[in-house]
Design an enzyme around this catalytic site. Structure first.
Site, short mmCIF file in Angstrom:
data_model
loop_
_atom_site.label_atom_id
_atom_site.label_comp_id
_atom_site.label_asym_id
_atom_site.label_seq_id
_atom_site.Cartn_x
_atom_site.Cartn_y
_atom_site.Cartn_z
N HIS A 55 0.88 -1.16 0.00
CA HIS A 55 0.00 0.00 0.00
C HIS A 55 0.92 1.22 0.00
O HIS A 55 2.01 1.16 0.57
CB HIS A 55 -0.83 0.10 1.28
CG HIS A 55 -1.79 -1.01 1.49
ND1 HIS A 55 -1.46 -2.15 2.18
CD2 HIS A 55 -3.09 -1.14 1.15
CE1 HIS A 55 -2.52 -2.94 2.23
NE2 HIS A 55 -3.52 -2.35 1.62
N ASP A 58 2.29 1.64 3.44
CA ASP A 58 3.19 0.61 4.02
C ASP A 58 4.61 1.04 3.71
O ASP A 58 5.53 0.79 4.48
CB ASP A 58 3.04 -0.76 3.34
CG ASP A 58 1.67 -1.35 3.42
OD1 ASP A 58 0.95 -1.02 4.35
OD2 ASP A 58 1.35 -2.15 2.52
N MET A 89 2.49 -5.92 -7.74
CA MET A 89 1.17 -5.31 -7.42
C MET A 89 1.34 -4.21 -6.39
O MET A 89 2.21 -4.27 -5.53
CB MET A 89 0.24 -6.41 -6.89
CG MET A 89 -1.15 -5.98 -6.48
SD MET A 89 -1.30 -5.38 -4.79
CE MET A 89 -2.01 -6.80 -3.97
N GLU A 182 -11.21 -6.29 -5.15
CA GLU A 182 -11.26 -7.32 -4.11
C GLU A 182 -12.48 -7.13 -3.23
O GLU A 182 -12.66 -6.08 -2.62
CB GLU A 182 -9.97 -7.23 -3.28
CG GLU A 182 -9.93 -8.23 -2.13
CD GLU A 182 -8.62 -8.18 -1.37
OE1 GLU A 182 -7.63 -7.59 -1.88
OE2 GLU A 182 -8.57 -8.71 -0.25
N LYS A 184 -15.17 -8.10 -0.05
CA LYS A 184 -15.22 -8.63 1.32
C LYS A 184 -16.60 -8.30 1.86
O LYS A 184 -17.09 -7.19 1.64
CB LYS A 184 -14.12 -7.98 2.17
CG LYS A 184 -13.93 -8.63 3.53
CD LYS A 184 -12.76 -7.99 4.27
CE LYS A 184 -12.54 -8.67 5.61
NZ LYS A 184 -11.46 -8.02 6.38
N GLU A 218 -10.26 -13.23 -2.56
CA GLU A 218 -9.49 -13.69 -1.39
C GLU A 218 -10.22 -14.84 -0.71
O GLU A 218 -11.41 -14.73 -0.40
CB GLU A 218 -9.26 -12.55 -0.40
CG GLU A 218 -8.60 -13.05 0.88
CD GLU A 218 -8.13 -11.97 1.82
OE1 GLU A 218 -7.58 -10.97 1.35
OE2 GLU A 218 -8.31 -12.15 3.04
N HIS A 221 -12.19 -14.00 2.48
CA HIS A 221 -13.35 -13.13 2.32
C HIS A 221 -14.57 -13.90 1.84
O HIS A 221 -15.70 -13.61 2.26
CB HIS A 221 -13.02 -11.98 1.37
CG HIS A 221 -11.93 -11.09 1.89
ND1 HIS A 221 -11.43 -10.03 1.19
CD2 HIS A 221 -11.24 -11.12 3.07
CE1 HIS A 221 -10.47 -9.44 1.91
NE2 HIS A 221 -10.35 -10.09 3.04
N ASP A 246 -5.73 -13.61 -3.77
CA ASP A 246 -5.24 -13.51 -2.40
C ASP A 246 -5.47 -14.84 -1.70
O ASP A 246 -6.62 -15.22 -1.42
CB ASP A 246 -5.97 -12.38 -1.64
CG ASP A 246 -5.32 -11.02 -1.86
OD1 ASP A 246 -4.31 -10.95 -2.61
OD2 ASP A 246 -5.80 -10.03 -1.27
N ASP A 256 -12.13 -11.85 10.68
CA ASP A 256 -11.18 -11.95 9.57
C ASP A 256 -9.85 -12.50 10.09
O ASP A 256 -9.08 -11.80 10.73
CB ASP A 256 -11.00 -10.53 9.02
CG ASP A 256 -10.04 -10.47 7.87
OD1 ASP A 256 -9.69 -11.53 7.32
OD2 ASP A 256 -9.64 -9.35 7.50
N ASP A 258 -7.24 -14.32 8.34
CA ASP A 258 -6.01 -14.26 7.52
C ASP A 258 -4.98 -15.32 7.92
O ASP A 258 -3.81 -15.02 8.14
CB ASP A 258 -5.39 -12.86 7.59
CG ASP A 258 -6.19 -11.82 6.82
OD1 ASP A 258 -6.97 -12.19 5.93
OD2 ASP A 258 -6.03 -10.62 7.13
N ASP A 288 -2.11 -13.32 1.20
CA ASP A 288 -2.59 -12.19 2.00
C ASP A 288 -2.98 -12.71 3.38
O ASP A 288 -4.15 -12.88 3.69
CB ASP A 288 -3.78 -11.52 1.31
CG ASP A 288 -4.10 -10.19 1.96
OD1 ASP A 288 -3.30 -9.75 2.82
OD2 ASP A 288 -5.12 -9.58 1.63
#
Ligand code: GLT
Ligand code: MN
Ligand code: MN
Length: 388
Positions: A55, A58, A89, A182, A184, A218, A221, A246, A256, A258, A288
């Protein structure tokens, strides 16, 4: 023994936010010290990853000065050059800053919507600067807690307008970049618009440049929504829209999580990997997910290696499945076709329809045939559990 070393052709990638996750959760403080983006690239190089995604924030904190931003970019670039890790990406953080508390592109405040566009243009430039060819949009805040706050159709229109704007921006700049949306269903909002990959696929067709836009489904999700992930992936693939994926894992009906890829539902992960390998998916395979909060950075490496290793083991199992004589014979038997119905399929015409109307069917005889799916499934289980 098969080789489970990650190879570049698999395009195994991790977000900076995945291996950089510091173990904070809504009930507890971080359990790991933060690492710089460059340090994370070295970590990814060490475990054998192909790429890193980020991102905007980040890589460069939202309040960094231009000089600070330059220094970070220089260090990051050096880490990429030293390790050979690439950036396939990038994406924009349109959810962390309090300004996005009521969404970004769908916010009721026009200043927020305009700021979100400005931030996205800058973030696209940054992604392209590092070589990104895919740009992900995860609208985590594009939703509501109370539906008295927004008109849901208006929110979709606002999202569409924003996507059309950024598509034109990319064209205008001459960038070689595709978008991947994406979905969710919820978290962090109570409800998020376009909650599944299927919704996204329908939304894409309403855009001005649908050819530039695909999906980034994902695992977690769709599992949160109780949906068969592989089915959604297959639908996206069949529509030519599987631009990115993802990979992680998730117990249905929970927050969530992950989790490390394949760590929860091995069977679902197997069918997913088998699908991707069978069709020859060639876009990035992005993990992810993040390490358990119990881990130090050695545990983070175990997590990252584990994601890739499980994928490769399942790819090997998929090859074994395709080469298994008993399984293949069973599949052939299940899919038997003597061609006697051929004249009814394909494109409609009135003659065909007329002939079909008079075709007799012995419903009892047809339905009395056992399909042997129990045996087939058990053979799959035997194979997955390593006794075949
Ligand atoms: C966030 C989210 C992910 C998205 C990331 C991209 S941000 O971590 O949980 O699913 O893919 O914006
Ligand atoms: Mn997620
Ligand atoms: Mn994701």
């Amino acid at each position: 023994m098969a080789d489970f070393t990650p190879k570049p052709e698999y395009k195994f990638t991790f977000g900076l936010w995945t291996v950089g996750n510091i173990g904070r959760d809504p009930f507890g403080a971080p359990t790991r010290d933060p690492k710089t983006p460059a340090e994370l690239v070295y970590l990814l190089g060490e475990v054998g990853a192909y790429g890193v995604n980020f991102h905007d924030n980040d890589l460069i904190p939202i309040d960094a000065t231009p000089a600070e931003a330059e220094a970070i970019k220089k260090e990051f670039r050096k880490a990429l050059d030293d390790t050979g890790v690439v950036v396939p990406m990038a994406t924009t953080n349109l959810f962390s800053d309090p300004i996005f508390k009521d969404g970004a592109f769908s916010s009721n405040d026009p200043r927020v919507r305009a700021y979100a566009l400005q931030k996205t243009m800058n973030a696209i430039d940054l992604g392209v600067e590092f070589g990104a060819k895919t740009y992900v949009f995860w609208g985590g805040r594009e939703g509501t807690e109370t539906d008295s706050s927004k008109n849901a159709a208006e929110a979709i229109k606002r999202n569409r307008e924003a996507m059309n704007f950024v598509c034109e921006y990319v064209i205008d700049q001459g960038y070689d970049l595709r978008f991947a949306l994406e979905a969710k269903p919820n978290e962090p909002r109570a409800d998020i618009y376009n909650p599944t990959t299927g919704h996204m696929l329908a939304f894409i067709e309403t855009l001005d440049h649908p050819e530039m836009v695909g999906v980034n489904p994902e695992v977690a999700h769709e599992h949160m929504a109780g949906i068969n992930f592989m089915h959604g992936v297959a639908q996206a693939w069949e529509a030519g829209k599987l631009f990115h994926i993802d990979l992680n894992d998730q117990y249905p009906g929970r927050y969530d999580q992950d989790l490390r890829f394949g760590s929860r539902d091995i069977k679902a992960a197997f069918y997913l990997v088998k699908f991707l390998e069978d069709v020859g998916y060639e876009n990035p395979r992005h993990f992810d997910a993040h390490a358990y909060r119990t881990e130090d950075y050695e545990g983070v490496k175990d997590f990252a290696r584990g994601c890739m290793r499980t994928y490769l083991i399942l790819a090997d199992k998929a090859a074994q499945y395709n080469a298994d004589k008993e399984i293949q014979a069973l599949l052939e038997e299940i899919n038997v076709d003597d061609g006697s119905m051929d004249q009814y399929f394909g494109k409609y015409n009135a003659e065909k329809a007329g002939a079909l109307r008079t075709q007799p069917f012995n419903r009892e005889a047809i339905s009395s045939r056992g399909l042997k799916y129990e045996r087939l499934d058990q053979l799959t289980i035997d194979l997955l559990l390593g006794v075949r």
